[in-house]
Write an enzyme that holds these catalytic residues in place. Structure first.
Site, short mmCIF file in Angstrom:
data_model
loop_
_atom_site.label_atom_id
_atom_site.label_comp_id
_atom_site.label_asym_id
_atom_site.label_seq_id
_atom_site.Cartn_x
_atom_site.Cartn_y
_atom_site.Cartn_z
N ASP A 1 0.87 -1.27 -0.08
CA ASP A 1 0.06 0.08 0.03
C ASP A 1 0.78 1.43 -0.05
O ASP A 1 0.24 2.26 0.34
CB ASP A 1 -1.04 0.01 1.30
CG ASP A 1 -0.34 -0.08 2.61
OD1 ASP A 1 0.99 -0.28 2.55
OD2 ASP A 1 -1.09 0.25 3.57
N GLU B 1 7.49 -4.16 15.40
CA GLU B 1 8.02 -5.12 14.44
C GLU B 1 9.38 -4.57 13.81
O GLU B 1 10.34 -5.21 13.90
CB GLU B 1 7.33 -5.42 13.25
CG GLU B 1 5.88 -6.23 13.59
CD GLU B 1 4.68 -5.21 14.09
OE1 GLU B 1 4.81 -3.89 14.14
OE2 GLU B 1 3.74 -5.75 13.74
#
Ligand SMILES: *[C@@H]1O[C@H](CO)[C@@H](O)[C@H](O)[C@H]1NC(C)=O
Ligand SMILES: *[C@@H]1O[C@H](CO)[C@@H](O)[C@H](O)[C@H]1NC(C)=O
Ligand SMILES: *[C@@H]1O[C@H](CO)[C@@H](O)[C@H](O)[C@H]1NC(C)=O
Length: 289
Positions: free
Chosen positions: A144, A226
């Site tokens: 995206d 992350e």
């Protein structure tokens, strides 16, 4: 005497012509055959996590058309799913970028609360590289974002780890390393959150060799942490190991655009439209069941 002189001249012209001919036609074949290979740039591995949603095919199309402009690239498209989706294969084949389509379902225990999306996908990508890649650079490129292709040309020469700004991230509008007098002086991001490396997933790439030297490096199932925890798992990572791309972080070559979330489309009326083209379009959409 005069005759002999002109004969000599003709002889010189003849030999000269033969030499020039040989030079033009034969010498190139003596070039080493590996010459082409030497000019090939280092390979790029683009790891793109994806999952089934109304925007999926649109996003893969957009990213794929960008990657089409980049040489010597392998696109690892990794879906959070138990089965390969024929439509994803169809789109990837049509785009024509060299790809590997892999599956990496997220373990069920993580599918609640703040879902750590893309983690199993990215780790599957690392697993692929550990087994199949020896050189070049890898990059976690979500489907995206909007990428300037010059970013890919810059990152393929990274020796260990490279970082750069990402636009449209958090309230600061950009997430970036802060460079003062040519040196790292912290990070700029709307949410530092106690993270050692407060940067976006799209803001760094790592050399395959460096990954091989860190056999335990992986992306953790911890939403919003992350990036930092993955980079920490690459330690030891000295500041001098990090290269700052995009003109020493003075330019933005990737934007965290994110498309509007679309709800599932309502089903078409079979009685009215079963015998029309709409039944083919239907197959390309995520429908309310
Ligand atoms: C390595 O590449 C081969 C061939 O593409 C593939 O079948 C295999 O699954 C890859 N290994 C891993 C661990 O992904
Ligand atoms: C589909 O169209 C038919 C014919 O116009 C109509 O009778 C029917 O109610 C529609 N079905 C639905 C589910 O809207
Ligand atoms: C429309 O086509 C589908 C599949 O071809 C079929 O299962 C369904 O019964 C058809 N519906 C109508 C209203 O004809």
């Amino acid at each position: 005497m005069v005759l002999a002189k002109s004969t000599r001249m003709y002889l010189i012209i003849f030999i000269g012509t033969v030499l020039i001919y040989l030079l033009l036609h034969c010498v190139p074949t003596y070039l080493p055959p590996s010459d082409n290979k030497n000019t090939e740039p280092p390979p790029l591995y683009i790891i793109t996590p994806t999952y089934r949603r109304p925007e999926q095919l649109a996003e893969l199309t957009r990213l794929g058309q960008t990657l089409k402009h980049v040489k010597n690239l392998l696109w690892l498209v990794i879906e959070d799913a138990y089965d390969w989706h024929p439509l994803v294969t169809h789109i990837l084949d049509r785009i024509g970028v060299p790809y590997v389509y892999l599956l990496a379902p997220m373990p069920e225990q993580y599918r609640k609360g703040y879902i750590p999306r893309g983690v199993s996908n990215r780790n599957r990508g690392l697993e692929y590289l550990r087994a199949n890649a020896t050189e070049g650079v890898f990059y976690f490129a979500d489907d995206d974002n909007t990428y300037d292709i010059s970013l890919f040309e810059e990152m393929r020469y990274i020796q260990k780890v490279g970082m750069w700004p990402v636009g449209l991230v958090t309230s600061t509008g950009v997430s970036s390393p802060i460079i003062r007098n040519g040196k790292l002086d912290g990070y700029y991001d709307g949410w530092i959150g106690g993270r050692k490396y407060p940067i976006d997933m799209a803001g760094f790439a790592v050399s395959v060799k460096f990954l091989h030297e860190r056999p335990n490096a992986k992306v953790p199932f911890k939403t919003s942490f992350e990036e930092t925890l993955f980079l920490e798992s690459l330690e030891p990572l000295e500041r001098s190991d990090i290269e700052y791309l995009a003109d020493e972080c003075t330019d933005i070559l990737v934007w965290h655009t994110q498309s509007v979330k679309n709800g599932p489309a309502k089903p078409f009326n079979e009685t009215l439209h079963n015998d029309t083209n709409l039944k083919y379009l239907e197959m390309l959409l995520v429908r309310k069941s």
